[in-house]
Design an enzyme around this catalytic site. Structure first.
Site, PDB file in Angstrom:
ATOM      1  N   VAL A 135       0.832  -1.220   0.000  1.00 16.10           N
ATOM      2  CA  VAL A 135       0.000   0.000   0.000  1.00 16.10           C
ATOM      3  C   VAL A 135       0.864   1.267   0.000  1.00 16.10           C
ATOM      4  CG1 VAL A 135      -1.857   1.247   1.182  1.00 16.10           C
ATOM      5  CG2 VAL A 135      -1.876  -1.249   1.137  1.00 16.10           C
ATOM      6  N   GLU A 184      -9.467   6.527   6.584  1.00 17.36           N
ATOM      7  CA  GLU A 184     -10.404   5.974   5.584  1.00 17.36           C
ATOM      8  C   GLU A 184      -9.936   4.599   5.084  1.00 17.36           C
ATOM      9  OE1 GLU A 184     -13.482   7.473   3.928  1.00 17.36           O
ATOM     10  OE2 GLU A 184     -13.406   5.301   3.864  1.00 17.36           O
ATOM     11  N   GLY A 196     -10.677  -0.884   2.299  1.00 16.02           N
ATOM     12  CA  GLY A 196      -9.723  -0.426   1.292  1.00 16.02           C
ATOM     13  C   GLY A 196     -10.132   0.852   0.585  1.00 16.02           C
ATOM     14  N   ASP A 254      -9.428  -9.443  11.696  1.00 19.50           N
ATOM     15  CA  ASP A 254      -9.394  -8.285  10.797  1.00 19.50           C
ATOM     16  C   ASP A 254     -10.803  -7.666  10.667  1.00 19.50           C
ATOM     17  OD1 ASP A 254      -7.833  -6.856   8.478  1.00 19.50           O
ATOM     18  OD2 ASP A 254      -9.682  -7.565   7.548  1.00 19.50           O
ATOM     19  N   GLY A 258      -5.484  -4.174  -1.571  1.00 20.84           N
ATOM     20  CA  GLY A 258      -4.663  -3.992  -2.771  1.00 20.84           C
ATOM     21  C   GLY A 258      -3.964  -2.651  -2.774  1.00 20.84           C
ATOM     22  N   LYS A 297     -12.248  -3.872  11.959  1.00 19.37           N
ATOM     23  CA  LYS A 297     -12.992  -2.971  11.062  1.00 19.37           C
ATOM     24  C   LYS A 297     -14.396  -2.707  11.603  1.00 19.37           C
ATOM     25  CE  LYS A 297     -10.288  -4.499   7.061  1.00 19.37           C
ATOM     26  NZ  LYS A 297     -10.161  -5.529   6.031  1.00 19.37           N
ATOM     27  N   LYS A 357      -5.815  -1.015  10.622  1.00 16.65           N
ATOM     28  CA  LYS A 357      -7.032  -1.216  11.420  1.00 16.65           C
ATOM     29  C   LYS A 357      -6.769  -1.816  12.796  1.00 16.65           C
ATOM     30  CE  LYS A 357      -6.158  -4.552   8.444  1.00 16.65           C
ATOM     31  NZ  LYS A 357      -5.991  -4.829   7.044  1.00 16.65           N
ATOM     32  N   GLY A 403      -1.894 -12.320  -2.512  1.00 16.31           N
ATOM     33  CA  GLY A 403      -1.564 -11.133  -1.706  1.00 16.31           C
ATOM     34  C   GLY A 403      -2.746 -10.517  -0.991  1.00 16.31           C
ATOM     35  N   GLU A 436      -3.455 -11.232   5.272  1.00 19.10           N
ATOM     36  CA  GLU A 436      -2.517 -10.540   6.155  1.00 19.10           C
ATOM     37  C   GLU A 436      -1.267 -11.410   6.280  1.00 19.10           C
ATOM     38  OE1 GLU A 436      -3.227  -7.421   7.794  1.00 19.10           O
ATOM     39  OE2 GLU A 436      -4.801  -7.535   6.303  1.00 19.10           O
TER      40      GLU A 436
END
Ligand code: HSE
Length: 419
Positions: A14, A129, A134, A201, A302, A205, A105, A187, A190
């Site tokens: 990222v 955000e 994502g 995860d 991604g 969130k 997160k 990919g 995590e």
């Protein structure tokens, strides 16, 4: 033109995507947003990665102190993932008056209150955000586009890895382990895929999204969590025959006082809009008392999709004169405003020795404790039951009774059915 200096902490998937967007879109942002955003510093030890991204070695910082003491840096964007050292570095940045932008997160949901205190002290802002779903602007939607509503519920597919696994298991009948390996190769997962498949995860969130939706801090320890690692492809198949699609859902509800939040695999009717969200895509379905239902859909992970959300936060932070934080009126979490039980419909698969005999006994055991059985079918040696709406606590004790029956070998599956 206002100049905004940015530091990027980490240049992984990222971080690299963000660097790419900020450099290729620099003129575009100048023209449309009237600010000049420049990457002034990066914190990254991997020299090969710096070379690969074409970054000038002169802007590679030796440590976080060099970044937080640089007056030309206004925004610090973090891409390390995990709690440390991200938390310590971001607290330092905030205390030094640098606004932070993060996709992290786990760190954010666990440290929100401390980050907010540091932000207040330093006069800086918190932008996150990219931490949820994502590239999908769900946070901005909750905070800036639904103010005329009391949000009463939120239901989302917020983890791409598990959605990819469940979609392939369901559509292609591929087993869980094979699907997990491909999710890792692609990919999506995590670094430690337990965070995805065991629902952590999605829980982080859910905590962030529900807190914003209900203007009330919803800590992770108030969220019921169950993952998908014990999902059997057999139940996905039976579910499909019954008109259901399985998803790992982040669910929360709020009635003005009490809040309920959970993460677990669930069957949805195939015609539900979330059932059509396949592969690594994410979607969130929100109900506001005035707007009714809305749904946001897109890529939850991604390099460029998440980079897109990061860049949007950097521009937001750079353009606004007032810093943005989301303080909660009630800093102390009031335990008695979180539900400890919930109610839903259930799909139960019981593995039995004599199915016909077990059918009568299992239905009778469930009915006796108040569980309404609305459908019973047999599948080889399995008995499949659908129930009416029942409390989770009632269901769990009913299952103990069923398990103890001589004719029952084991409870093969318990899947909540949401609508
Ligand atoms: N592992 C996460 C997912 C990445 O699969 O959705 C994005 O948070």
């Amino acid at each position: 033109m206002k100049k905004i200096g940015v530091a990027l902490l980490g240049l992984g998937v990222v971080g690299g995507g963000t660097y790419e967007i900020l450099t290729t879109k620099r003129d575009y942002i100048r023209a449309n947003d009237g600010i000049d955003v420049e990457v002034k510093s990066v914190l990254e030890r991997n020299e090969a990665r710096i070379k690969e991204l074409g970054i000038d070695p002169a802007i590679v910082a030796k440590d976080i102190d060099e970044i937080v003491s640089n007056p030309d840096i206004h925004v610090v964007a973090e891409f390390f993932g995990g709690v440390e050292p991200a938390r310590t570095f971001l607290l330092k940045a905030l205390e030094n008056g640098k606004s932070i932008v993060t996709a992290n997160k786990e760190m954010f949901s666990k440290s929100w209150s401390d980050l907010e205190k540091a932000a207040k002290k330093g006069g800086a802002g918190l932008y996150f955000e990219a931490s949820c779903v994502g590239g999908v602007p769900i946070i901005r939607t909750l905070t800036d586009a639904m103010q005329g509503n009391h949000i009463t519920s939120l239901k989302g597919i917020v983890n791409g890895t598990t959605n990819y696994i469940l979609s392939r298991m369901s559509d292609e009948g591929v087993d869980y382990d094979t699907c997990l390996k491909s999710a890792q190769a692609l990919g999506y997962a995590e670094a430690n895929p337990t965070a995805d498949v065991d629902g952590f995860d999605a829980m982080y969130k859910n905590s962030i999204l529900s807190s914003l939706a209900y203007k009330k801090r919803v800590p992770i320890d108030k969220i019921y969590r169950e993952g998908i690692s014990s999902v059997d492809v057999k139940d996905l198949k039976i579910g499909r025959e019954l008109g259901y699609t399985m998803k790992l859902l982040a669910i929360s509800k709020h009635d003005g006082k009490m809040t309920e939040a959970r993460v677990h695999p669930a069957f949805l009717p195939t015609e539900h809009p979330l059932s059509g969200v396949k592969g690594s895509f994410n979607a969130v379905f929100v109900h506001g008392d005035n707007v009714d239902d809305i749904m946001l859909y897109g890529r939850g992970a991604g390099s460029l999709p998440t980079g897109s959300a990061i860049v949007s936060d950097i521009i937001f932070a750079g353009k606004t004169e007032t810093v943005r934080r989301f303080s909660f009126e009630e800093e102390d979490v009031k335990d008695d405003t979180f539900a400890t039980d919930f109610s839903t419909e259930y799909y139960i698969r019981v593995e039995a020795s004599l199915v016909q005999d077990a059918s009568v006994k299992v239905v009778s055991a469930l009915t006796k404790v108040g569980v309404e059985v609305v459908k019973v079918l047999t599948k080889d040696n399995d008995l499949v039951l659908l129930t009416g709406t029942t409390n989770e606590s009632t269901m769990q004790s009913a299952l103990d009774t069923v398990r103890a029956l001589d004719c029952v070998n084991k409870i093969g599956a318990l899947v909540r059915v949401e609508r």
